[in-house]
Enzyme design. Structure first.
Site, mmCIF file in Angstrom:
data_model
loop_
_atom_site.group_PDB
_atom_site.id
_atom_site.type_symbol
_atom_site.label_atom_id
_atom_site.label_comp_id
_atom_site.label_asym_id
_atom_site.label_seq_id
_atom_site.Cartn_x
_atom_site.Cartn_y
_atom_site.Cartn_z
ATOM 1 N N ASN A 144 -6.048 4.430 14.972
ATOM 2 C CA ASN A 144 -6.968 3.998 13.911
ATOM 3 C C ASN A 144 -7.412 2.584 14.219
ATOM 4 O O ASN A 144 -6.566 1.685 14.245
ATOM 5 C CB ASN A 144 -6.195 3.901 12.585
ATOM 6 N N HIS A 172 5.248 5.512 21.128
ATOM 7 C CA HIS A 172 3.993 4.880 21.571
ATOM 8 C C HIS A 172 3.953 4.423 23.020
ATOM 9 O O HIS A 172 2.954 3.858 23.475
ATOM 10 C CB HIS A 172 3.602 3.709 20.659
ATOM 11 N N CYS A 228 3.126 8.344 1.439
ATOM 12 C CA CYS A 228 3.534 7.416 2.496
ATOM 13 C C CYS A 228 3.844 6.081 1.827
ATOM 14 O O CYS A 228 2.945 5.413 1.298
ATOM 15 C CB CYS A 228 2.363 7.304 3.475
ATOM 16 N N CYS A 257 5.607 -7.271 7.914
ATOM 17 C CA CYS A 257 6.563 -6.705 8.860
ATOM 18 C C CYS A 257 6.843 -7.741 9.935
ATOM 19 O O CYS A 257 5.954 -8.500 10.311
ATOM 20 C CB CYS A 257 5.987 -5.438 9.492
ATOM 21 N N SER A 313 8.664 5.762 16.201
ATOM 22 C CA SER A 313 7.368 5.302 16.699
ATOM 23 C C SER A 313 7.569 4.930 18.160
ATOM 24 O O SER A 313 7.998 3.826 18.468
ATOM 25 C CB SER A 313 6.898 4.090 15.897
ATOM 26 N N GLU A 325 0.824 -1.202 0.000
ATOM 27 C CA GLU A 325 0.000 0.000 0.000
ATOM 28 C C GLU A 325 0.856 1.249 0.000
ATOM 29 O O GLU A 325 1.927 1.277 0.573
ATOM 30 C CB GLU A 325 -0.855 0.022 1.260
ATOM 31 N N CYS A 361 -0.838 -2.976 15.245
ATOM 32 C CA CYS A 361 -0.644 -2.646 13.824
ATOM 33 C C CYS A 361 -1.112 -3.760 12.901
ATOM 34 O O CYS A 361 -0.817 -4.941 13.129
ATOM 35 C CB CYS A 361 0.837 -2.365 13.586
ATOM 36 N N CYS A 378 -1.843 1.528 8.349
ATOM 37 C CA CYS A 378 -1.030 0.756 7.413
ATOM 38 C C CYS A 378 -1.323 -0.733 7.456
ATOM 39 O O CYS A 378 -1.542 -1.319 8.489
ATOM 40 C CB CYS A 378 0.446 1.027 7.647
ATOM 41 N N CYS A 385 4.270 -5.245 16.247
ATOM 42 C CA CYS A 385 3.638 -4.270 17.131
ATOM 43 C C CYS A 385 2.180 -4.698 17.289
ATOM 44 O O CYS A 385 1.511 -5.026 16.302
ATOM 45 C CB CYS A 385 3.710 -2.859 16.542
HETATM 46 N N1 SAH Z 1 7.857 0.364 10.959
HETATM 47 C C1 SAH Z 1 7.930 1.800 10.900
HETATM 48 C C2 SAH Z 1 7.128 2.440 9.798
HETATM 49 C C3 SAH Z 1 5.760 1.888 9.498
HETATM 50 S S1 SAH Z 1 4.452 2.232 10.610
HETATM 51 C C4 SAH Z 1 7.568 2.380 12.249
HETATM 52 O O1 SAH Z 1 7.221 1.615 13.148
HETATM 53 O O2 SAH Z 1 7.675 3.574 12.420
HETATM 54 C C5 SAH Z 1 4.099 3.914 10.445
HETATM 55 C C6 SAH Z 1 3.395 4.481 11.675
HETATM 56 O O3 SAH Z 1 2.015 4.055 11.747
HETATM 57 C C7 SAH Z 1 4.039 4.032 12.973
HETATM 58 O O4 SAH Z 1 4.178 5.111 13.851
HETATM 59 C C8 SAH Z 1 3.038 3.011 13.474
HETATM 60 O O5 SAH Z 1 3.197 2.791 14.827
HETATM 61 C C9 SAH Z 1 1.732 3.659 13.069
HETATM 62 N N2 SAH Z 1 0.567 2.786 13.132
HETATM 63 C C10 SAH Z 1 0.496 1.461 12.932
HETATM 64 N N3 SAH Z 1 -0.766 1.011 13.114
HETATM 65 C C11 SAH Z 1 -1.504 2.094 13.414
HETATM 66 C C12 SAH Z 1 -2.870 2.279 13.710
HETATM 67 N N4 SAH Z 1 -3.721 1.275 13.705
HETATM 68 N N5 SAH Z 1 -3.291 3.545 13.989
HETATM 69 C C13 SAH Z 1 -2.432 4.587 13.965
HETATM 70 N N6 SAH Z 1 -1.133 4.458 13.690
HETATM 71 C C14 SAH Z 1 -0.669 3.235 13.420
#
Ligand code: SAH
Length: 372
Positions: A302, A228, A117, A124, A226, A96, A131, A345, A128
């Site tokens: 999200n 969190h 993006c 991956c 990231s 995507e 995600c 994502c 996480c």
């Molecule tokens: N692996 C990298 C880049 C991809 S994720 C990273 O972890 O930064 C890009 C961003 O989207 C990250 O900050 C991730 O934590 C966030 N993300 C993933 N799932 C999400 C969700 N359901 N809602 C909001 N942000 C999310």
């Protein structure tokens, strides 16, 4: 499913590499310049269209190279809203790419710019818990050409120019550092896509050793973390990578990064109800941000189909932000675009690959149960 060999894409080939290759074919270096002109300026989709090269050279190039390796499978969203592209790769996998009309305040400098993006991997490995990308595990790295082609496909499809790139699509870019670095070089080069280094942001879940490696990289690209979770206890519950690289180690690597750079880093913080939205976490986050001289980007979670997590109420989000603002931290709260098009994502790709039977439904494989 049999997987065809990955064709070498001209979109993932540097001018230097090309100069060597055409020299091997008995041609002058000038031919390489002509080729990149066709590839990146005129954006031809086939080698045959390179009409100022001899038929013989075109035939030789076509034996070695390809120019397009993916197809736009679907586009969700329209006009001046966020548009999400589902791209089908040469091996039948999906990634995507999301086009965001105004650049998110912290990654670009003007509101009328478009941010893309991009994905760096299929799936991956970092797992996480919140995600969608990690739900079906890791499949493979994207090649440099596949990273660059996302920009080329979107620009061709929309007729619009991409101004900023954020590596925040599917995958962990720093786990694919070699291809990422090559893609960044091509995206930045004046002979390539020609996007300024300051308009590219790499986002990582916190791979400390790779952050140090990228810090030695000559281009002044931006870095987003990231985070969190502002304590190891909270962070490791939702991000297993924190067990490998706990906050102290991550912050050491970030100190190294900032010692070498002019641009401030961004700490990304998704707000998830009851998981990391406690005000005590906000105070800790402010402390870290001050120490690192970082910007903070708060993102209301999200929701992902099948996952139990929820975004906090707007009152709660504002209270969290207030703590940071009162501590003098430059903070944005991105009431995000794209919630309606499954823009978190990995969601679209997960749906597509599950429907086609390429991957097993994560719900069935038990990936949705939360460990610890
Ligand atoms: N692996 C990298 C880049 C991809 S994720 C990273 O972890 O930064 C890009 C961003 O989207 C990250 O900050 C991730 O934590 C966030 N993300 C993933 N799932 C999400 C969700 N359901 N809602 C909001 N942000 C999310």
């Amino acid at each position: 499913m049999s997987v065809p060999a990955q064709p070498q894409s001209l979109l993932g080939t540097t001018l230097d590499e090309l100069a060597r290759l055409v020299a091997d074919m008995g041609e002058t270096a000038f031919r390489a310049k002509q080729v990149v002109e066709w590839v990146f300026r005129r954006r031809v989709a086939t080698i045959d269209e390179m009409t100022n090269l001899s038929h013989e050279l075109r035939a030789k190039l076509a034996e070695k190279f390809t120019l397009r390796t993916m197809k736009v499978q679907s586009v969700t969203g329209a006009g001046d809203t966020t548009r999400k592209f589902l791209l089908r790769l040469h091996d039948g996998r999906f990634i995507e790419t999301v086009l965001i009309p105004a650049s998110p305040a912290l990654y670009g400098d003007r509101a009328d710019r478009r941010t893309l993006c991009v994905s760096s991997q299929v799936g991956c490995a970092y797992d996480c818990k919140f995600c969608a990308s990690g739900l079906a595990g890791f499949t493979r790295n994207l090649s440099a050409g596949e990273i660059v082609e996302q920009v080329v496909q979107v620009e061709a499809h929309t007729g619009e120019r991409v101004d900023n790139i954020v590596f925040m699509g599917m995958g962990e870019p720093l786990a694919n550092l070699t291809n990422l670095a090559k893609a960044i070089e091509i995206l930045n080069s004046h002979w390539g896509i020609n996007i300024g280094a300051r308009h590219m942001t790499v986002s990582t879940s916190g791979l400390a050793p790779q952050i140090r490696k990228l810090a030695d990289f000559p281009l002044q690209i931006r870095l987003a973390i990231s985070l969190h979770g502002a304590s190891d206890e909270v962070r490791e519950k939702i991000m297993p990578v924190n067990r490998k690289y706990p906050l102290a180690e991550l912050f050491d690597a970030l100190d190294y990064w900032t010692s070498n750079r002019k641009q401030r880093i961004t700490l990304e913080y998704i707000l998830i109800e009851g998981v990391n939205d406690m005000l005590e976490q906000a105070h800790l986050l402010a402390k870290h941000a001050r120490r690192l001289d970082a910007l903070v980007n708060l993102i209301p979670y999200n929701t992902v189909e099948g996952l139990p997590w929820k975004r906090p109420s707007e009152t709660r989000q504002d209270a969290f932000k207030d703590v940071l603002v009162r501590a003098g931290i430059m903070t944005t709260l991105r009431r995000e675009k794209g919630h309606d098009i499954a823009a978190a994502c990995g969601q679209l790709r997960l749906k597509q690959e599950t429907e086609l039977g390429i991957i097993e439904s994560p719900a069935k494989s038990g990936a949705l149960t939360l460990s610890s």
